[in-house]
Design an enzyme around this catalytic site. Structure first.
Site, mmCIF file in Angstrom:
data_model
loop_
_atom_site.group_PDB
_atom_site.id
_atom_site.type_symbol
_atom_site.label_atom_id
_atom_site.label_comp_id
_atom_site.label_asym_id
_atom_site.label_seq_id
_atom_site.Cartn_x
_atom_site.Cartn_y
_atom_site.Cartn_z
ATOM 1 N N ASN A 1 -1.901 36.436 45.037
ATOM 2 C CA ASN A 1 -0.731 35.802 44.416
ATOM 3 C C ASN A 1 -0.729 34.350 44.883
ATOM 4 O OD1 ASN A 1 1.729 34.937 43.492
ATOM 5 N ND2 ASN A 1 2.901 36.656 44.330
ATOM 6 N N ARG B 1 -2.096 37.717 40.210
ATOM 7 C CA ARG B 1 -0.812 37.575 39.528
ATOM 8 C C ARG B 1 -0.830 36.256 38.760
ATOM 9 N NH1 ARG B 1 4.755 35.379 41.573
ATOM 10 N NH2 ARG B 1 6.059 36.096 39.855
ATOM 11 N N HIS C 1 9.106 39.081 35.570
ATOM 12 C CA HIS C 1 9.216 40.236 36.473
ATOM 13 C C HIS C 1 8.642 41.495 35.817
ATOM 14 C CE1 HIS C 1 12.952 38.508 38.790
ATOM 15 N NE2 HIS C 1 11.817 38.160 39.376
ATOM 16 N N ARG D 1 19.572 30.110 41.072
ATOM 17 C CA ARG D 1 19.615 29.780 39.639
ATOM 18 C C ARG D 1 20.920 30.241 39.009
ATOM 19 N NH1 ARG D 1 14.220 32.806 38.601
ATOM 20 N NH2 ARG D 1 12.997 31.791 40.210
ATOM 21 N N GLU E 1 4.956 45.113 43.678
ATOM 22 C CA GLU E 1 4.225 44.402 42.622
ATOM 23 C C GLU E 1 2.729 44.331 42.927
ATOM 24 O OE1 GLU E 1 7.704 41.550 42.782
ATOM 25 O OE2 GLU E 1 6.865 41.027 40.838
#
Ligand code: AMP
Length: 416
Positions: free
Chosen positions: A8, A106, A195, A256, A399
Site C-alpha cells: 500500500n 492497493r 473503500h 472531512r 483490507e
C-alpha cells in the site's frame, strides 16, 4: 506455504504485509516512511509475526512478533524496497526460501475502467497514470510503489486491486450526478465510490459467518474509520455507496465534511475570498470531527463529551444523525435489509455510535442488544437481539487480506 506480498504505497511512505495464503496469517509486516530527499533520515519498521515461526518448513526467524527499526536516508521508493528486502534478509522470514508468488497493490482509483483485480502490464500502468487526474494524491503514489516493487520482485506477477472496483456495479441512476451531461462526460464526473475492498471483504465475511449465501442477502455495511462510507449491497453487488467522485462525499468523517450544499463553496469563494486550495483544505482537512470538535479522533471527542463540551456533543449528534439518514435511505433503496455490519476504527470500537446510528429503526425490525453491543469482544460478532429481524454485526475489516485474496485469485491464472 503460499506467500503473497501486499503493498500500500503513498507518496512518502509504503506499508507492506507478507501473508501466507494457506493459513491466511500474516508472516511479516512493515512500514517504510519519510521517503524522499527532503526528509533527511527515513524510517523503516519491520515486524516478524509469530505465524512465520510456526511455518513447518520455514527457517526460524531471528525476531518473532517484534519490531526492528532502521533509520537511514531513503531517497526514493526503489531505495525503500531495498531497505525492506534487507529487513527480510536479516530479521526473516527468508524471501529466498519462500519468495512471494505474487505481489498485490492497493490502487485507489480505477475509474470506470477497472472493475476487478488486474494483472499489471505497461498498459495497465499507463491507465493508472491517466487516472491520476481523478486521484492526484493517490494514483501517482500508488504507481511509484508499483514500479519500485516490480524492480524488487521482477519474477512475480503484480496485481492491482482498486478501491473503486467493487462499486462498478452501481447502476447509472446511482452513479450519475444531475449536471450538464456534456460537462460530466468531458471530465469523467460521476460517482465512483471508495473503500470497496473493505465493503467487499466485510459483506463476504458476514455472509460466511452467518452461513448464508451471499447472493441471497441484502446488506448495509458501515465502514467508519477516519474516512467513512456506507454501502448498500444486494446479493454481493454494490448498488449504492456514500462516497462519490472523491472520498469527500457522504458521511461526516475525521477531518472531512461529507455532504454539503455545493453552493457553500461558491458563497465562500465570492464572499470570504477563499481560493480553490483554501476550500479543498477546509473540506478535506479541517472539517468533520476535527473542525467541529477540535480532534479527528473519536476517543478525544468522547472524553470532551464526558466533560460536557458542547462542541463535542454537537459533533457527535451530527455524526450519528447522518448515519441514521443513510441507514434509512439505503433501507429504501434495497427494499429492506437482512444484515447490517459495522467495521473500521469507529465501527469496531464505538458501541455508542452503533446504538445511536440504529436507535430509531426498531420499526424496521432492527434491534441492538445493549449487552452484546457493549461487550469488549474482538472478532466478528452479533450485536442484535435474538428477536431482531435484521442481524447486526461487528466485522473487523482486513483490507490487506482481501487484496491478498484477490491477488492470489488473479495470479493463479497467470502462474498456472
Ligand atoms: P481507521 O481509519 O479505521 O484506522 O479508524 C481510526 C479512527 O477510529 C480513529 O481516528 C478513532 O476515531 C477511531 N477509534 C479507534 N479506536 C477507537 C476506540 N477504541 N474507541 C473509539 N474510537 C476509536
Amino acid at each position: 506455504m503460499t506467500p503473497v506480498l501486499v503493498i500500500n504505497s503513498g507518496s512518502s511512505s509504503f506499508k507492506y504485509q507478507l501473508i501466507d495464503m494457506d493459513t491466511e496469517s500474516t508472516l511479516a509486516s512493515g512500514l517504510v516512511e519519510r521517503i524522499g530527499g527532503g526528509f533527511g533520515e527515513g524510517v523503516a519498521r519491520h515486524t516478524v509475526h509469530a505465524a512465520a515461526l510456526a511455518a513447518p518448513d520455514g527457517p526460524a526467524p531471528t525476531v518473532v512478533d517484534a519490531t526492528t527499526t532502521r533509520e537511514l536516508p531513503i531517497p526514493d521508493h526503489t531505495a525503500g524496497f531495498r531497505v525492506m528486502l534487507d529487513a527480510f534478509s536479516s530479521d526473516g522470514p527468508s524471501l529466498d526460501e519462500h519468495p512471494p508468488i505474487a505481489v498485490g497493490h492497493r490502487v485507489v482509483h480505477g475509474g470506470a475502467r477497472f472493475f476487478e483485480p488486474t494483472v499489471i502490464t505497461p498498459l495497465v500502468e499507463a491507465a493508472i497514470d491517466d487516472l491520476g487526474v481523478l486521484a492526484p494524491l493517490h494514483n501517482p503514489a500508488n504507481l511509484e510503489g508499483i514500479r519500485a516493487a516490480e524492480r524488487a520482485f521482477p519474477d512475480a506477477p503484480h496485481v492491482a486491486v482498486f478501491d473503486t472496483a467493487f462499486h462498478q456495479t452501481l447502476a447509472p441512476e446511482a452513479y450519475t450526478y444531475a449536471i450538464d451531461a456534456e460537462v460530466a462526460a468531458a471530465h469523467r464526473i460521476r460517482r465512483y465510490g471508495f473503500h470497496g475492498t473493505s465493503h467487499k471483504f466485510v459483506s463476504e465475511e458476514a455472509a460466511a459467518f452467518l452461513g448464508r449465501p451471499l447472493e441471497s442477502l441484502k446488506q448495509i455495511v458501515f465502514h467508519l474509520g477516519n474516512g467513512a462510507s456506507v454501502t448498500a449491497i444486494d446479493g454481493g453487488r454494490s448498488v449504492e455507496t456514500s462516497m462519490g467522485f472523491t472520498p469527500l462525499e457522504g458521511l461526516m468523517m475525521g477531518t472531512r465534511s461529507g455532504d454539503i450544499d455545493p453552493a457553500v463553496l461558491i458563497h465562500l469563494a465570492r464572499r470570504a475570498g477563499m481560493t480553490i486550495d483554501d476550500l479543498d483544505d477546509l473540506l478535506n482537512k479541517r472539517s468533520g470531527f476535527l473542525g467541529m470538535a477540535g480532534s479527528n479522533d473519536l476517543r478525544d471527542v468522547r472524553a470532551a463529551i464526558a466533560q460536557g463540551d458542547e462542541r463535542a456533543i454537537l459533533a457527535f449528534e451530527v455524526y450519528v444523525h447522518r448515519l441514521r439518514a443513510y441507514a434509512g435511505a439505503y433501507l429504501a433503496q434495497l427494499g429492506g435489509v437482512d444484515v447490517i455490519s459495522f467495521t473500521a476504527g469507529i465501527g469496531e470500537n464505538a458501541p455508542l455510535v452503533r446504538s445511536h446510528a440504529l436507535q430509531t429503526l426498531g420499526f424496521a425490525g432492527i434491534e441492538i442488544d445493549p449487552e452484546r453491543n457493549l461487550a469488549a469482544a474482538r472478532g466478528i460478532r452479533v450485536i442484535s437481539t435474538d428477536a431482531s429481524a435484521v442481524t447486526v454485526l461487528v466485522v473487523p475489516t482486513d483490507e490487506e487480506l482481501e487484496i491478498a485474496r484477490q491477488t492470489l485469485s488473479v495470479a493463479r491464472g497467470t502462474v498456472e
